[in-house]
Design a protein around this motif. Sequence first.
Motif, short mmCIF file in Angstrom:
data_model
loop_
_atom_site.label_atom_id
_atom_site.label_comp_id
_atom_site.label_asym_id
_atom_site.label_seq_id
_atom_site.Cartn_x
_atom_site.Cartn_y
_atom_site.Cartn_z
N ILE A 1 32.06 -0.74 -25.29
CA ILE A 1 31.26 0.46 -25.52
C ILE A 1 31.27 0.83 -26.99
O ILE A 1 30.22 1.15 -27.58
CB ILE A 1 31.77 1.64 -24.67
CG1 ILE A 1 31.57 1.37 -23.18
CG2 ILE A 1 31.04 2.93 -25.05
CD1 ILE A 1 32.15 2.43 -22.26
N TYR B 1 28.60 -1.20 -15.40
CA TYR B 1 28.58 -1.55 -16.82
C TYR B 1 29.29 -2.88 -17.06
O TYR B 1 28.83 -3.72 -17.84
CB TYR B 1 29.23 -0.44 -17.63
CG TYR B 1 29.24 -0.70 -19.13
CD1 TYR B 1 28.09 -0.52 -19.89
CD2 TYR B 1 30.40 -1.11 -19.77
CE1 TYR B 1 28.09 -0.77 -21.25
CE2 TYR B 1 30.41 -1.36 -21.14
CZ TYR B 1 29.25 -1.17 -21.87
OH TYR B 1 29.26 -1.42 -23.23
N LEU C 1 28.41 7.33 -19.40
CA LEU C 1 29.10 6.29 -20.18
C LEU C 1 30.05 6.92 -21.19
O LEU C 1 31.14 6.39 -21.44
CB LEU C 1 28.07 5.40 -20.88
CG LEU C 1 27.43 4.34 -19.99
CD1 LEU C 1 26.11 3.87 -20.56
CD2 LEU C 1 28.38 3.16 -19.82
N LEU C 2 29.64 8.04 -21.78
CA LEU C 2 30.53 8.73 -22.71
C LEU C 2 31.76 9.25 -21.98
O LEU C 2 32.88 9.17 -22.50
CB LEU C 2 29.78 9.88 -23.40
CG LEU C 2 30.55 10.63 -24.49
CD1 LEU C 2 31.00 9.69 -25.60
CD2 LEU C 2 29.68 11.76 -25.05
N ASN D 1 27.38 0.07 -27.73
CA ASN D 1 26.52 1.13 -27.18
C ASN D 1 26.83 2.54 -27.63
O ASN D 1 26.19 3.49 -27.15
CB ASN D 1 26.58 1.08 -25.65
CG ASN D 1 26.20 -0.28 -25.09
OD1 ASN D 1 27.01 -0.94 -24.47
ND2 ASN D 1 24.98 -0.71 -25.36
N GLU E 1 23.81 8.27 -20.35
CA GLU E 1 24.62 8.13 -21.55
C GLU E 1 25.84 9.05 -21.49
O GLU E 1 26.93 8.68 -21.95
CB GLU E 1 23.79 8.44 -22.80
CG GLU E 1 22.79 7.37 -23.17
CD GLU E 1 21.48 7.46 -22.41
OE1 GLU E 1 20.61 6.59 -22.58
OE2 GLU E 1 21.31 8.42 -21.62
N GLU E 2 25.67 10.23 -20.92
CA GLU E 2 26.82 11.13 -20.78
C GLU E 2 27.84 10.57 -19.79
O GLU E 2 29.05 10.80 -19.95
CB GLU E 2 26.37 12.52 -20.34
CG GLU E 2 25.74 13.32 -21.45
CD GLU E 2 25.67 14.81 -21.16
OE1 GLU E 2 25.25 15.55 -22.06
OE2 GLU E 2 26.02 15.24 -20.04
N SER F 1 23.51 12.36 -25.61
CA SER F 1 24.58 13.17 -25.02
C SER F 1 24.66 14.51 -25.75
O SER F 1 24.40 14.59 -26.95
CB SER F 1 25.94 12.46 -25.14
OG SER F 1 25.94 11.25 -24.42
N ILE G 1 24.59 6.08 -26.91
CA ILE G 1 25.27 7.09 -26.11
C ILE G 1 25.29 8.43 -26.84
O ILE G 1 25.02 9.48 -26.26
CB ILE G 1 26.70 6.62 -25.77
CG1 ILE G 1 26.64 5.49 -24.72
CG2 ILE G 1 27.56 7.77 -25.25
CD1 ILE G 1 27.97 4.80 -24.50
N GLU G 2 25.60 8.39 -28.13
CA GLU G 2 25.66 9.62 -28.91
C GLU G 2 24.29 10.29 -29.00
O GLU G 2 24.19 11.52 -28.95
CB GLU G 2 26.19 9.33 -30.31
CG GLU G 2 27.68 9.01 -30.35
CD GLU G 2 28.20 8.85 -31.76
OE1 GLU G 2 27.38 8.78 -32.70
OE2 GLU G 2 29.44 8.82 -31.92
N PHE H 1 24.84 -2.08 -20.57
CA PHE H 1 24.25 -0.75 -20.79
C PHE H 1 22.96 -0.55 -20.02
O PHE H 1 22.76 0.48 -19.38
CB PHE H 1 24.01 -0.57 -22.29
CG PHE H 1 23.37 0.74 -22.67
CD1 PHE H 1 24.14 1.89 -22.75
CD2 PHE H 1 22.03 0.82 -22.96
CE1 PHE H 1 23.56 3.11 -23.10
CE2 PHE H 1 21.44 2.02 -23.32
CZ PHE H 1 22.21 3.17 -23.39
#
Length: 205
Positions: A106, A24, A59-60, A110, A56-57, A118, A114-115, A29
């Motif tokens: 982030i 990242y 990155l979360l 992003n 995405e999870e 996830s 991401i939300e 992203f």
Amino acid sequence: MPKGSPELTEKRKNEILDACRKIYGAQGFYGVTVKGISAQVSLTRPAIYNYFETKEEILLGLLVREYADWCGELERVAALAGGLSREELSAEMAHTLEEREILLRILNMNLFEIELNSRVERLAEFKGQFLRAVNAMSEILRAYRKGAEESECEEFCQTFSAFLLGCYPFTVHTEKQIEAMRLANVKMREPGIYEMVYRCVYRLL
């Protein structure tokens, strides 16, 4: 579910998050893929899905870890805040974010994507760390400004949190953005993260 001890599970998750952070940081992203992460860790792509369902999870998970580290710094500042001047407290707060470009990037660039991709329980982990940060910021204000009302703490936390969502693009510019500003004759000095945070906190205090 992943097999093994909690310690091994945590070790593998951190291995995945470390690889994600590296990719990242270099590619952004859209450069992050489960395939790319699997090439850098000791886990296959199917094995990674035992820990995170989507990129995405991952990155979360990285954001949650970054936030947890930041919260630890905020709690350290809260323990000192009562004996600090306005300038000293602003500097301490600025130092907590000085090396947290990934967290700010982030949040600004992003978080929405991401939300969307996830699971809600994963998102709840982030919201838990956000609440921890809010509580720490409230403690900082109460320690510095004796007798601060709940409404003052709420306003401080909301304003500073909103500032964090927009801090990154004012402190980091790509070569393309710099060239575009040159062509548009936009003259703007690029402050560092420390300077931006210091200014914001100083005015809010």
